[in-house]
Enzyme design. Structure first.
Site, PDB file in Angstrom:
ATOM      1  N   ASP A   7       0.403  -1.047  -0.311  1.00  9.94           N
ATOM      2  CA  ASP A   7      -0.544  -0.248  -0.299  1.00  9.94           C
ATOM      3  C   ASP A   7       0.565   1.102  -0.261  1.00  9.94           C
ATOM      4  O   ASP A   7       2.334   1.119   0.289  1.00  9.94           O
ATOM      5  CB  ASP A   7      -0.821   0.267   1.243  1.00  9.94           C
ATOM      6  CG  ASP A   7      -1.896   1.366   1.287  1.00  9.94           C
ATOM      7  OD1 ASP A   7      -3.345   1.044   0.146  1.00  9.94           O
ATOM      8  OD2 ASP A   7      -1.792   1.920   1.625  1.00  9.94           O
ATOM      9  N   GLU A   9       0.809   5.796   0.484  1.00  9.66           N
ATOM     10  CA  GLU A   9       0.010   7.478   0.470  1.00  9.66           C
ATOM     11  C   GLU A   9       0.747   8.462  -0.031  1.00  9.66           C
ATOM     12  O   GLU A   9       2.203   7.860  -0.222  1.00  9.66           O
ATOM     13  CB  GLU A   9      -0.215   7.799   1.620  1.00  9.66           C
ATOM     14  CG  GLU A   9      -0.292   6.960   3.102  1.00  9.66           C
ATOM     15  CD  GLU A   9      -1.856   6.443   2.575  1.00  9.66           C
ATOM     16  OE1 GLU A   9      -2.517   6.941   2.347  1.00  9.66           O
ATOM     17  OE2 GLU A   9      -2.435   5.447   3.761  1.00  9.66           O
ATOM     18  N   GLU A  52      -7.131  17.952   0.356  1.00 12.17           N
ATOM     19  CA  GLU A  52      -7.442  16.940   1.016  1.00 12.17           C
ATOM     20  C   GLU A  52      -7.339  15.019   1.698  1.00 12.17           C
ATOM     21  O   GLU A  52      -7.076  14.471   2.053  1.00 12.17           O
ATOM     22  CB  GLU A  52      -8.473  16.570  -0.041  1.00 12.17           C
ATOM     23  CG  GLU A  52      -9.420  18.139  -0.838  1.00 12.17           C
ATOM     24  CD  GLU A  52     -10.511  17.930   0.568  1.00 12.17           C
ATOM     25  OE1 GLU A  52     -10.895  17.112   0.870  1.00 12.17           O
ATOM     26  OE2 GLU A  52     -10.589  19.086   0.741  1.00 12.17           O
ATOM     27  N   HIS A 153      -5.258   6.875   7.262  1.00 15.54           N
ATOM     28  CA  HIS A 153      -5.012   5.765   6.549  1.00 15.54           C
ATOM     29  C   HIS A 153      -3.896   5.345   6.742  1.00 15.54           C
ATOM     30  O   HIS A 153      -3.032   6.750   6.860  1.00 15.54           O
ATOM     31  CB  HIS A 153      -5.703   5.672   4.964  1.00 15.54           C
ATOM     32  CG  HIS A 153      -6.791   5.628   4.779  1.00 15.54           C
ATOM     33  ND1 HIS A 153      -6.760   5.502   3.370  1.00 15.54           N
ATOM     34  CD2 HIS A 153      -7.530   5.932   5.371  1.00 15.54           C
ATOM     35  CE1 HIS A 153      -8.173   5.438   3.212  1.00 15.54           C
ATOM     36  NE2 HIS A 153      -8.741   5.795   3.919  1.00 15.54           N
ATOM     37  N   ASP A 158      -1.908  -0.654   6.479  1.00 16.20           N
ATOM     38  CA  ASP A 158      -2.837  -1.318   5.272  1.00 16.20           C
ATOM     39  C   ASP A 158      -2.791  -2.245   4.462  1.00 16.20           C
ATOM     40  O   ASP A 158      -3.745  -3.262   4.602  1.00 16.20           O
ATOM     41  CB  ASP A 158      -3.268   0.370   4.578  1.00 16.20           C
ATOM     42  CG  ASP A 158      -3.901   1.117   5.008  1.00 16.20           C
ATOM     43  OD1 ASP A 158      -4.767   0.704   5.941  1.00 16.20           O
ATOM     44  OD2 ASP A 158      -4.530   2.296   4.649  1.00 16.20           O
TER      45      ASP A 158
END
Length: 239
Positions: A7, A9, A52, A153, A158
């Site tokens: 995963d 980000e 965001e 997250h 994750d």
């Protein structure tokens, strides 16, 4: 069989618009067992984190100051994943970002799908549960995977949850084992994939094939035998 649940980000939603990877998290599975061999890093993106995106992962610009750049960890990352099968939720997003980083690092370097196969668990979930929510949180609830630590997250957490979900979705494993520690559902230590069978659950019904189904079955076996030169295994006496 070596697999890597992976995963990332990022600073935003589009690498084409200049967004970059800021965290990579990976966990290793060998023969469907967590090994404890992990890869995790935060990265300096040389650009601001989109507000965001910050709401999603909570990784601030100030936190990323002084972190290595992708080029600094690229060799270590590639050595870690090797040619393992990658398990990614929404693979086009994460692999798109990582492939972009790889090509910025070295223009001719092989992309992730050129190094090994990639399983997209979002695509898998959509096929199994059409018309339903299939993000990680929804799948954790559906498959009874503990995600109580997932306030925001985070790539490594994750990836751990994703490994648990993949095992639950593909069946055949009830508990994840990390080293000598057995992880059971609803613990605070780590996510675990489980399927509960109640002790008072009634026995499953046995449905016998009717005459029409039996005839169709026999016809199919006969067709297989004809096409294989009487080599149909299901018609052998010792099968």
């Amino acid at each position: 069989m070596r697999q890597i649940a992976l995963d990332t980000e990022t600073t935003g939603l589009s690498f084409a618009a200049g967004d970059r990877v800021i965290e990579i998290g990976c966990v290793e599975l060998i023969d469907r067992q967590l090994t404890g061999n992990e890869f995790h890093c935060y990265l300096q993106p040389d650009r601001a984190v989109n507000p965001e995106a910050l709401k999603v992962h909570g990784i601030t610009d100030a936190f990323l100051v002084g972190k290595p750049r992708f080029a600094d960890i690229a060799e270590e990352f590639l050595n870690y994943i090797g040619d393992a099968e990658l398990i990614i939720h929404n693979a086009p997003f994460d692999s798109g970002f990582l492939n972009h980083e790889l090509r910025k690092w070295r223009a001719q370097t092989p992309l992730l799908h050129e190094r090994g196969s990639v399983i997209d668990t979002l695509d898998m979930a959509r096929k199994r549960h059409p018309g339903q929510r299939n993000n990680l949180d929804a799948l954790c609830k559906r498959y009874d995977v503990n995600n109580s630590r997932r306030d925001v997250h985070g790539a490594l957490l994750d990836a751990e949850i994703l490994a648990a979900l993949y095992l639950a979705m593909t069946g055949g494993q009830v508990t994840l084992h990390l080293g000598n520690q057995s992880l059971t559902p609803n613990t605070s230590n780590a996510p675990a994939a489980t399927r509960h069978l109640s002790s008072d659950r009634p026995p499953l019904p046995v449905i016998h094939a009717d005459a029409v189904s039996c005839a169709a079955h026999d016809a199919r076996l006969a067709a297989i035998a004809a096409a294989s030169g009487d080599q149909c295994l299901w018609l052998r006496d010792d099968a």
